[in-house]
Design an enzyme around this catalytic site. Structure first.
Site, PDB file in Angstrom:
ATOM      1  N   HIS A   1       0.860  -1.197   0.000  1.00  0.00           N
ATOM      2  CA  HIS A   1       0.000   0.000   0.000  1.00  0.00           C
ATOM      3  C   HIS A   1       0.889   1.238   0.000  1.00  0.00           C
ATOM      4  O   HIS A   1       1.245   1.763   1.053  1.00  0.00           O
ATOM      5  CB  HIS A   1      -0.932  -0.036   1.219  1.00  0.00           C
TER       6      HIS A   1
ATOM      7  N   HIS B   1       1.139   4.802  -2.464  1.00  0.00           N
ATOM      8  CA  HIS B   1       0.742   5.627  -3.615  1.00  0.00           C
ATOM      9  C   HIS B   1       2.016   6.300  -4.110  1.00  0.00           C
ATOM     10  O   HIS B   1       2.621   7.070  -3.360  1.00  0.00           O
ATOM     11  CB  HIS B   1      -0.283   6.677  -3.199  1.00  0.00           C
TER      12      HIS B   1
ATOM     13  N   HIS C   1      -9.636   0.797  -1.329  1.00  0.00           N
ATOM     14  CA  HIS C   1      -9.606   1.439  -0.018  1.00  0.00           C
ATOM     15  C   HIS C   1     -11.024   1.344   0.565  1.00  0.00           C
ATOM     16  O   HIS C   1     -12.006   1.670  -0.120  1.00  0.00           O
ATOM     17  CB  HIS C   1      -9.247   2.914  -0.149  1.00  0.00           C
TER      18      HIS C   1
ATOM     19  N   GLU D   1     -11.409   3.187   5.981  1.00  0.00           N
ATOM     20  CA  GLU D   1     -10.368   4.099   6.499  1.00  0.00           C
ATOM     21  C   GLU D   1     -11.115   5.194   7.263  1.00  0.00           C
ATOM     22  O   GLU D   1     -11.098   5.235   8.483  1.00  0.00           O
ATOM     23  CB  GLU D   1      -9.544   4.679   5.334  1.00  0.00           C
TER      24      GLU D   1
ATOM     25  N   ASP E   1       1.642   4.035   2.763  1.00  0.00           N
ATOM     26  CA  ASP E   1       0.579   4.873   2.171  1.00  0.00           C
ATOM     27  C   ASP E   1       1.169   6.033   1.355  1.00  0.00           C
ATOM     28  O   ASP E   1       1.282   5.917   0.136  1.00  0.00           O
ATOM     29  CB  ASP E   1      -0.391   5.369   3.253  1.00  0.00           C
ATOM     30  N   ASP E   2       1.486   7.148   2.016  1.00  0.00           N
ATOM     31  CA  ASP E   2       2.047   8.331   1.354  1.00  0.00           C
ATOM     32  C   ASP E   2       3.240   8.819   2.169  1.00  0.00           C
ATOM     33  O   ASP E   2       3.142   9.825   2.886  1.00  0.00           O
ATOM     34  CB  ASP E   2       0.960   9.422   1.257  1.00  0.00           C
TER      35      ASP E   2
HETATM   36  N1  ADE Z   1      -4.775   8.589  -1.929  1.00  0.00           N
HETATM   37  C1  ADE Z   1      -3.543   8.653  -1.406  1.00  0.00           C
HETATM   38  N2  ADE Z   1      -3.553   8.269  -0.125  1.00  0.00           N
HETATM   39  C2  ADE Z   1      -4.831   7.937   0.178  1.00  0.00           C
HETATM   40  C3  ADE Z   1      -5.492   7.463   1.333  1.00  0.00           C
HETATM   41  N3  ADE Z   1      -4.844   7.241   2.479  1.00  0.00           N
HETATM   42  N4  ADE Z   1      -6.824   7.260   1.281  1.00  0.00           N
HETATM   43  C4  ADE Z   1      -7.491   7.493   0.154  1.00  0.00           C
HETATM   44  N5  ADE Z   1      -6.924   7.941  -0.963  1.00  0.00           N
HETATM   45  C5  ADE Z   1      -5.602   8.150  -0.958  1.00  0.00           C
HETATM   46 ZN    ZN Z   2      -3.909   4.710   0.482  1.00  0.00          ZN
END
Ligand code: ADE
Ligand code: ZN
Length: 322
Positions: free
Chosen positions: A16, A18, A192, A195, A273-274
């Site tokens: 996971h 992005h 997703h 969350e 994630d990011d």
């Molecule tokens: N795009 C990038 N990170 C995300 C996240 N945590 N939830 C939904 N969309 C995303």
């Molecule tokens: Zn994500």
């Protein structure tokens, strides 16, 4: 100490990430300069200071703005190669990388530019890497279908599709037809869910979209029957601890439910994630949960094993890692 060394050095897979969320402020400024794009922030420090989020949407607004510096194939290559080097340093052996083509095609960047740059870096990089194309759920299903059409000439470069962006008000069932077409194409399916959105979105992701893994999914514990099902069917959750705290899904890392998920027999994994926005890559996420939660060496082994079993690697490749 001993445990910190174990979790840092153990071989792991990342499921996971992005790729646009790996764009560091320094690279955003370098690409802005290279491409003659003007930014709303005067310096790297000023941009980084804006990384204070109150929820998912407040993050997404800044994340999409950051991606505006990506114009040329080389930009996508450089971003992806920087991620792969960071992952390699954290003993990630395999990564299944999300990318958001609509973020770029909406700005006039050709689909081909995006995928060629990212894919070439995956070929040249230091670890095994495959690509999962995500549809933006705040846009229409017709827009997702048009994106799938653009991807068809590059079908061999994509192992699966996912669903991301603003979750609340955009339930999985909005994308029923496009996911069915992807299933018929033999693509792996993820989404997703759970969350910020309710456990019901996890159920429809499974029952309507037929996804194989749930991204995040941490709100499943609000529904005991659903949690029991996820454990029984061994459906993996790609959990992102630093993200969850930065986007206030949990008030603090000490309140994260990762241990509860694992001890309930769910196939939870740890992911970044990011990472450029949430304070770190894979090992930063592992260290954050091991510092804050009562996790054991057995949990560490389980998390490493789960990351490979839940991956879309071929069975022989999985066995080689396990
Ligand atoms: N795009 C990038 N990170 C995300 C996240 N945590 N939830 C939904 N969309 C995303
Ligand atoms: Zn994500």
């Amino acid at each position: 100490d001993q445990m910190r060394n174990i979790v840092q050095q153990m071989p792991k897979a990342e499921l996971h990430i992005h790729i646009e969320g790996s764009l560091e402020p320094e690279l955003i400024f370098a690409l802005a300069q290279r491409n003659g794009v003007s930014l709303a922030y005067g310096s790297v420090d000023e941009l980084r200071a804006a990384y204070a989020f109150s929820d998912l949407q407040s993050f997404l607004d800044i994340y999409y703005a950051g991606a505006s510096v990506l114009l040329k194939e080389q930009d996508f290559y450089d971003m992806t190669m920087a991620y792969l080097a960071r992952a390699h340093a954290d003993h990630v052996r395999h990564a299944e990388i999300f990318f958001d083509p609509q973020t770029h095609t909406a700005r006039g960047v050709p689909f081909e530019t995006v995928i060629k740059g990212i894919w070439r870096a995956c070929q040249d990089g230091p670890i095994s890497a495959t690509l999962i194309m995500c549809f933006l759920r705040h846009l229409s299903e017709d827009d997702a279908i048009a994106t799938l059409e653009e991807a068809l000439p590059f079908r061999d470069k994509i192992i699966g599709v996912g669903l991301d962006s603003s979750e609340r008000g955009h339930p999985p069932e909005k994308f029923t037809r496009v996911f069915e077409r992807c299933r018929q194409l033999g693509l792996h399916l993820v989404a997703h869910a759970g969350e910020e959105g309710p456990p019901a979105y996890i159920e429809t992701a499974l029952d309507v979209l037929n996804v194989e893994r749930i991204d995040h999914g941490v709100r499943c514990l609000e529904d005991p029957e659903l949690s029991a099902r996820l454990a029984r069917e061994q459906i993996a959750l790609t959990v992102c601890p630093l993200s969850n705290v930065k986007l206030r899904v949990f008030g603090a890392m000490e309140e994260h439910n990762l241990v509860t998920l694992l001890d309930a027999g769910l196939v939870a994994t740890v992911n970044s994630d990011d990472p450029a926005y949430f304070g770190g890559y894979m090992n930063a996420n592992f260290l954050a949960v091991f510092d804050a939660l009562p996790l054991s060496a057995a949990h560490a082994r389980q998390l490493a094993r789960n990351s490979f079993t839940a991956s879309f690697l071929e069975p022989e490749a999985k066995r080689a890692f396990l």
